[in-house]
Every structure is written in C-alpha cells, then in structure tokens.
Design a protein around this motif. Structure first.
Motif, PDB file in Angstrom:
ATOM      1  N   GLY A 288     -29.619 -20.612   5.046  1.00  0.00           N
ATOM      2  CA  GLY A 288     -30.571 -19.656   4.561  1.00  0.00           C
ATOM      3  C   GLY A 288     -30.307 -18.195   5.110  1.00  0.00           C
ATOM      4  N   ALA A 289     -29.418 -18.106   6.247  1.00  0.00           N
ATOM      5  CA  ALA A 289     -29.330 -16.781   6.879  1.00  0.00           C
ATOM      6  C   ALA A 289     -28.606 -15.963   6.186  1.00  0.00           C
ATOM      7  CB  ALA A 289     -29.139 -16.913   8.326  1.00  0.00           C
ATOM      8  N   GLU A 290     -27.379 -16.513   5.559  1.00  0.00           N
ATOM      9  CA  GLU A 290     -26.438 -15.679   5.050  1.00  0.00           C
ATOM     10  C   GLU A 290     -25.819 -16.361   3.903  1.00  0.00           C
ATOM     11  OE1 GLU A 290     -23.364 -14.516   7.850  1.00  0.00           O
ATOM     12  OE2 GLU A 290     -24.813 -13.214   9.041  1.00  0.00           O
ATOM     13  N   LYS A 291     -25.358 -15.742   2.681  1.00  0.00           N
ATOM     14  CA  LYS A 291     -24.723 -16.174   1.645  1.00  0.00           C
ATOM     15  C   LYS A 291     -23.411 -17.206   2.083  1.00  0.00           C
ATOM     16  CE  LYS A 291     -22.450 -15.006  -2.901  1.00  0.00           C
ATOM     17  NZ  LYS A 291     -22.009 -13.988  -3.766  1.00  0.00           N
ATOM     18  N   ASN A 292     -22.591 -16.677   2.908  1.00  0.00           N
ATOM     19  CA  ASN A 292     -21.499 -17.681   3.243  1.00  0.00           C
ATOM     20  C   ASN A 292     -22.157 -18.328   4.558  1.00  0.00           C
ATOM     21  OD1 ASN A 292     -19.871 -17.012   0.947  1.00  0.00           O
ATOM     22  ND2 ASN A 292     -19.182 -15.040   2.225  1.00  0.00           N
ATOM     23  N   ILE A 293     -22.053 -19.553   4.708  1.00  0.00           N
ATOM     24  CA  ILE A 293     -22.520 -20.308   5.765  1.00  0.00           C
ATOM     25  C   ILE A 293     -21.444 -20.847   6.587  1.00  0.00           C
ATOM     26  CG2 ILE A 293     -23.154 -22.344   4.360  1.00  0.00           C
ATOM     27  CD1 ILE A 293     -25.469 -23.117   6.312  1.00  0.00           C
ATOM     28  N   ASP A 294     -21.455 -20.833   7.831  1.00  0.00           N
ATOM     29  CA  ASP A 294     -20.238 -21.486   8.658  1.00  0.00           C
ATOM     30  C   ASP A 294     -20.766 -22.850   9.412  1.00  0.00           C
ATOM     31  OD1 ASP A 294     -18.087 -21.914  10.070  1.00  0.00           O
ATOM     32  OD2 ASP A 294     -18.554 -20.044  11.321  1.00  0.00           O
ATOM     33  N   ILE A 295     -20.185 -23.797   9.039  1.00  0.00           N
ATOM     34  CA  ILE A 295     -20.775 -25.345   9.380  1.00  0.00           C
ATOM     35  C   ILE A 295     -19.579 -25.805  10.430  1.00  0.00           C
ATOM     36  CG2 ILE A 295     -21.209 -27.522   8.683  1.00  0.00           C
ATOM     37  CD1 ILE A 295     -21.406 -26.203   5.706  1.00  0.00           C
ATOM     38  N   ASP A 296     -20.202 -26.460  11.662  1.00  0.00           N
ATOM     39  CA  ASP A 296     -19.208 -27.033  12.305  1.00  0.00           C
ATOM     40  C   ASP A 296     -19.244 -28.716  12.027  1.00  0.00           C
ATOM     41  OD1 ASP A 296     -18.901 -24.920  13.830  1.00  0.00           O
ATOM     42  OD2 ASP A 296     -19.930 -25.384  15.496  1.00  0.00           O
ATOM     43  N   PHE A 297     -17.831 -29.057  11.799  1.00  0.00           N
ATOM     44  CA  PHE A 297     -17.826 -30.682  11.727  1.00  0.00           C
ATOM     45  C   PHE A 297     -17.189 -31.298  13.001  1.00  0.00           C
ATOM     46  CE2 PHE A 297     -18.112 -28.723   7.502  1.00  0.00           C
ATOM     47  CZ  PHE A 297     -18.890 -29.985   6.948  1.00  0.00           C
ATOM     48  N   PHE A 298     -17.660 -32.538  13.327  1.00  0.00           N
ATOM     49  CA  PHE A 298     -17.211 -33.330  14.215  1.00  0.00           C
ATOM     50  C   PHE A 298     -17.049 -34.874  13.680  1.00  0.00           C
ATOM     51  CE2 PHE A 298     -19.990 -30.196  15.676  1.00  0.00           C
ATOM     52  CZ  PHE A 298     -19.291 -29.546  16.795  1.00  0.00           C
ATOM     53  N   ASP A 299     -15.946 -35.556  14.100  1.00  0.00           N
ATOM     54  CA  ASP A 299     -15.956 -36.961  13.836  1.00  0.00           C
ATOM     55  C   ASP A 299     -15.340 -37.498  15.158  1.00  0.00           C
ATOM     56  OD1 ASP A 299     -12.527 -37.773  13.399  1.00  0.00           O
ATOM     57  OD2 ASP A 299     -13.047 -35.610  12.656  1.00  0.00           O
ATOM     58  N   LEU A 300     -16.059 -38.888  15.456  1.00  0.00           N
ATOM     59  CA  LEU A 300     -15.490 -39.577  16.657  1.00  0.00           C
ATOM     60  C   LEU A 300     -15.716 -40.929  16.385  1.00  0.00           C
ATOM     61  CD1 LEU A 300     -18.076 -39.376  19.515  1.00  0.00           C
ATOM     62  CD2 LEU A 300     -18.354 -38.002  17.358  1.00  0.00           C
ATOM     63  N   ARG A 301     -14.992 -41.552  17.051  1.00  0.00           N
ATOM     64  CA  ARG A 301     -14.938 -43.185  17.026  1.00  0.00           C
ATOM     65  C   ARG A 301     -16.155 -43.534  18.089  1.00  0.00           C
ATOM     66  NH1 ARG A 301     -11.775 -47.411  15.685  1.00  0.00           N
ATOM     67  NH2 ARG A 301     -11.997 -49.519  16.864  1.00  0.00           N
ATOM     68  N   ILE A 302     -16.901 -44.435  17.437  1.00  0.00           N
ATOM     69  CA  ILE A 302     -18.181 -44.844  18.278  1.00  0.00           C
ATOM     70  C   ILE A 302     -17.942 -46.239  18.831  1.00  0.00           C
ATOM     71  CG2 ILE A 302     -19.863 -43.222  17.667  1.00  0.00           C
ATOM     72  CD1 ILE A 302     -20.803 -44.862  15.622  1.00  0.00           C
ATOM     73  N   GLU A 303     -18.705 -46.742  19.997  1.00  0.00           N
ATOM     74  CA  GLU A 303     -18.415 -47.949  20.567  1.00  0.00           C
ATOM     75  C   GLU A 303     -19.584 -49.004  20.545  1.00  0.00           C
ATOM     76  OE1 GLU A 303     -16.908 -47.292  24.534  1.00  0.00           O
ATOM     77  OE2 GLU A 303     -14.892 -46.668  23.737  1.00  0.00           O
TER      78      GLU A 303
END
Length: 248
Positions: free
Chosen positions: A166-181
């Motif tokens: 909701g801050a700006e029109k173009n939103i910057d998103i961080d993505f992460f994926d990892l194997r969990i045990e």
C-alpha cells in the motif's frame, strides 16, 4: 502438521493492527497457506490495511489458475497492494495506510516465502535462522555496515520500514525458498515479538522439552508482554512434519 496462531494487543496499544491467516488445507492450488501482517496508519486504518490486504491475498490465491507457488503469491500480493492503494485514495480516513506481510506455503519438503516490510519468518532446528530480510531503515544501515545488530536493536527509529503493502504503486517483494527438515519449526511473527524477545530466547522457548506447540506459542506471547509488550504481537508456529515418517 501442527499449527499455532495468535495475535495479542500487547501492553501499550489500544488497538490490535496485526492480522494472521492460517490454513493447513489447500487454498486454491497451494497445499496450505500461512500469513502474518502488521498494519500501520491512524485510527482504524492500520487494522483495516492488515485485514483487508490478507483477505484480498487469500481470495486471489483461491481464484488463481497457476500452479507455481511463487507466481501465485506474487500476483496475490500485487493485487492486495493495488487494493490498499485504491481504498486509501478513496477514503480520507484511510490515507497513508499500509501493512507489512509475510506469506508462506509448504510444498512437500520445501517452504516458499514472500515478505514485504519487517514481519519475519524463522526456521528453528539446531539453532534459529531468520529467513526473511527486514525492509526497515535500521536494518538497511546494518546491511551497509553503518550499525551493528546490538546498536540496531536499541535504536528509537527501528520501526521505520522502507517497504509496505500500500505504500507505492509498484511493490518490491522478496522471495525465498528452502528445503526444510524433519524436526524443524517455522516461526512467523510481527515485530511485536521480534523487538521484545531476543532470537536466542525464542529458540529456547520453541525447543522447550515436552512442550506442545500451543504451550510454546503461548510462552512466546507471554514473554513479549513480560518484556514490555510495546506493540501488537502476531505469531504463527508450524511443525511441518509431525505426521511424517519419512526423513527429508
């Protein structure tokens, strides 16, 4: 899978602007869905921002025809961002509102995570590891070497975030994926927990021998409030493999 979720107003605030959503069953093409949001804005705007953003996100995920979890979550957050901007522009009482968001889904032995703002996701097993990166002024200074972590924790401006839904029109998103045990625990939380409880203490509580997931979650809430409860608190705990016999 076992899951705990809760929000708490804390000791200092009059309104709870944190919001959580958890589903162990499928949401659209995602096998499960977990979300924490921490709203900002005057009066009821922060409360509206967090709840409306998450509800929009969940609805978008339910309707998305894609099977790729990253694409599904990205599209849903982008839609929520547009929705919050539109609502804020049409109502003077909602102007300037926004919310952090951290979203996760577990697919087989992998967790896919997205975040905007300073709500966090940790994985705890033989230590505690913060997976997300805070989008905050102070943490940007830490990453640039201008502050150390100890100094950052006590800065009065540590709650100033550099990204929000909701801050700006173009939103910057961080993505992460990892194997969990097998044996790991996933913790998602707002800064009402992470600012009040040291990572080492969170790990100690989550690793309490003989405690079930509800006892651990309640202990985290109590610890945050015991330490001052200066903000709303949101917690989601996930034990992904409690019913699994096969090791990752």
């Amino acid at each position: 899978m076992r899951v705990y979720s809760a929000t708490d107003v804390g000791q200092k605030r009059k309104m709870n602007q944190d919001y959580v959503f958890v589903s162990e069953s499928p949401v659209g093409h995602l096998p499960n869905l977990f979300t924490v949001a921490d709203g900002m804005g005057g009066h009821n705007a922060g409360d509206y921002a967090s709840s409306h953003a998450v509800q929009t996100l969940v609805n978008e995920i339910r309707e998305d025809a894609d099977f790729n979890p990253v694409k599904v979550i990205r599209h849903a957050i982008e839609t929520a961002n547009t929705e919050i901007l539109d609502k804020a522009s049409g109502d003077v009482n909602l102007r300037g509102m926004g919310t952090t968001i951290v979203v996760a889904t577990i697919v087989d032995n992998y967790i896919y995570v997205a975040n905007v703002g300073d709500s966090r996701l940790y994985v705890i097993k033989d230590g505690i590891r913060q997976i997300t990166r805070d989008h905050s002024l102070v943490q940007e200074m830490v990453r640039m070497g201008e502050l150390d972590a100890g100094e950052a924790r006590n800065r009065p401006d540590k709650n100033i975030i550099t990204r929000a839904v909701g801050a700006e029109k173009n939103i910057d998103i961080d993505f992460f994926d990892l194997r969990i045990e097998e044996g790991c625990t996933v913790l998602m939380c707002s800064d009402g927990l992470s600012n009040m409880v040291e990572d080492s203490k969170m790990e100690e509580i989550i690793q309490m021998p003989g405690a079930d997931i509800n006892e651990k979650g309640n202990a985290l809430l109590q610890e945050a409030n015991r330490n001052g409860g200066k903000d709303n608190i949101a917690i989601v705990l996930i034990e992904p493999f409690t019913n699994e016999v096969e090791k990752c």
